[in-house]
Every structure is written in C-alpha cells, then in structure tokens.
Scaffold this active site. Structure first.
Site, mmCIF file in Angstrom:
data_model
loop_
_atom_site.group_PDB
_atom_site.id
_atom_site.type_symbol
_atom_site.label_atom_id
_atom_site.label_comp_id
_atom_site.label_asym_id
_atom_site.label_seq_id
_atom_site.Cartn_x
_atom_site.Cartn_y
_atom_site.Cartn_z
ATOM 1 N N GLY A 28 -78.420 -69.876 2.136
ATOM 2 C CA GLY A 28 -77.513 -69.436 1.072
ATOM 3 C C GLY A 28 -76.137 -68.962 1.673
ATOM 4 O O GLY A 28 -75.862 -68.904 2.784
ATOM 5 N N TYR A 29 -75.318 -68.477 0.537
ATOM 6 C CA TYR A 29 -73.752 -68.296 1.103
ATOM 7 C C TYR A 29 -73.446 -67.007 0.901
ATOM 8 O O TYR A 29 -73.890 -66.345 -0.329
ATOM 9 C CB TYR A 29 -72.874 -69.118 0.259
ATOM 10 N N LEU A 30 -73.004 -66.280 1.829
ATOM 11 C CA LEU A 30 -72.525 -64.735 1.805
ATOM 12 C C LEU A 30 -71.197 -65.052 1.231
ATOM 13 O O LEU A 30 -70.609 -64.079 0.574
ATOM 14 C CB LEU A 30 -72.505 -64.297 3.133
ATOM 15 N N GLU A 82 -74.874 -65.011 -2.388
ATOM 16 C CA GLU A 82 -74.524 -65.393 -3.633
ATOM 17 C C GLU A 82 -75.772 -66.227 -4.454
ATOM 18 O O GLU A 82 -76.513 -66.691 -3.704
ATOM 19 C CB GLU A 82 -73.309 -66.227 -3.724
ATOM 20 N N ASN A 144 -72.638 -78.279 0.526
ATOM 21 C CA ASN A 144 -73.866 -77.491 0.082
ATOM 22 C C ASN A 144 -73.357 -76.230 -0.858
ATOM 23 O O ASN A 144 -73.989 -75.893 -1.739
ATOM 24 C CB ASN A 144 -74.764 -76.986 1.344
#
Length: 155
Positions: A28-30, A82, A144
């Site tokens: 996942g992406y912070l 996110e 990604n």
C-alpha cells in the site's frame, strides 16, 4: 540508490514453468504523489518501507530507498495506507545475466500480468524471453501507485 527498470506486458503464462521462486506481495501507499511515493510492502512474511522519486524522462531511472521493517510494523502501516492496496504474486525468472520479476495481479487488478527487469544502465542489452510482450515502461498506468488508485479492471 538509483533504480533502472523496464516494464513489459506478457504474451502468455509460460514464465511460470521457468520461475525459481514465487512471492506473495501485499503493498500500500502512505503517499502516492508522482514526485515521491512512500510504499509499505509485505513480501511473504517480511515487511519493507520504500521511498521512490520521480522517474527521469525515459521512465527507466529514479531514486529508490528501501529498508526492511518488522512484519508487525508493516501490517500496522498497511492499515494507514491510502485506499487501493495492491495484491499480487511475483515470480522470479532468471534469464541470462538478469532476473525478470513477473507480477500476476489479483483483486481489482486481476488480469494484469507485468514483467520487470532491473538493469545497470538504461541502454543495457538483455535477453528477451519469448513470453515478453509490449514494453510499458513509460506508461504511468502501469505504475503500482497508479494501479492502486485506478485499478486495471476499471480501464
């Protein structure tokens, strides 16, 4: 700390027979801003945090910093990410002096299969397997971070 990478679609799943390893990956992406991404990844039972900078004009080269973190820390950070967590299985396929990483996406990105190769220079020559398809290195839809926001199944 420079990453030089090229991305390709695949024409078949023949690569699976050539794979020496498969890894389950959840990431996942912070922060998924194009200028800098901050990613949390769980690969099998190990956690990682990665910061990547913006790619150069060719799309092949960018800054990358990665550090292994504890699995419990990674699981906790994934909860802060996110929306749009990426779920995939990565197959490692040695070819000549390189290793292709082929990602078979699941969930909202099901149906997408993408191969990546890391190089020493942007113009380095490498052996192309017969299952390697169209190059998508410069197409940001295949990043990604983009796939986490606009999944492949919605295109």
């Amino acid at each position: 700390m420079q990453e030089i990478e090229r991305k390709f679609l695949t024409t078949s799943t023949a690569f699976i027979q050539e794979a020496t390893q498969a890894q389950k990956i959840v990431q996942g992406y912070l922060n998924s801003h194009p200028e800098r991404t901050v990613r949390v990844r769980i690969k099998n039972e190990k956690g990682f945090i990665t910061i990547k900078g913006k790619g150069d004009s060719t799309g092949t080269t960018r800054f990358e910093w990665e550090k292994e973190i504890g699995i419990e820390e990674a699981r906790a950070l994934i909860q802060l990410c996110e929306s749009g967590v990426i779920d995939k299985t990565r197959y490692l396929i040695p070819k000549g002096n390189h290793v292709f990483e082929v990602d078979v996406f699941e969930g909202e990105n099901r149906g997408l299969i993408m191969a990546e190769i890391e190089l020493s220079s942007s113009n380095e020559i490498f052996e192309k397997p017969n299952w390697l398809g169209e190059e998508v290195t410069t197409d940001e839809r295949y990043y990604n971070a983009y796939l986490s926001k606009k999944p492949f199944t919605t295109w």
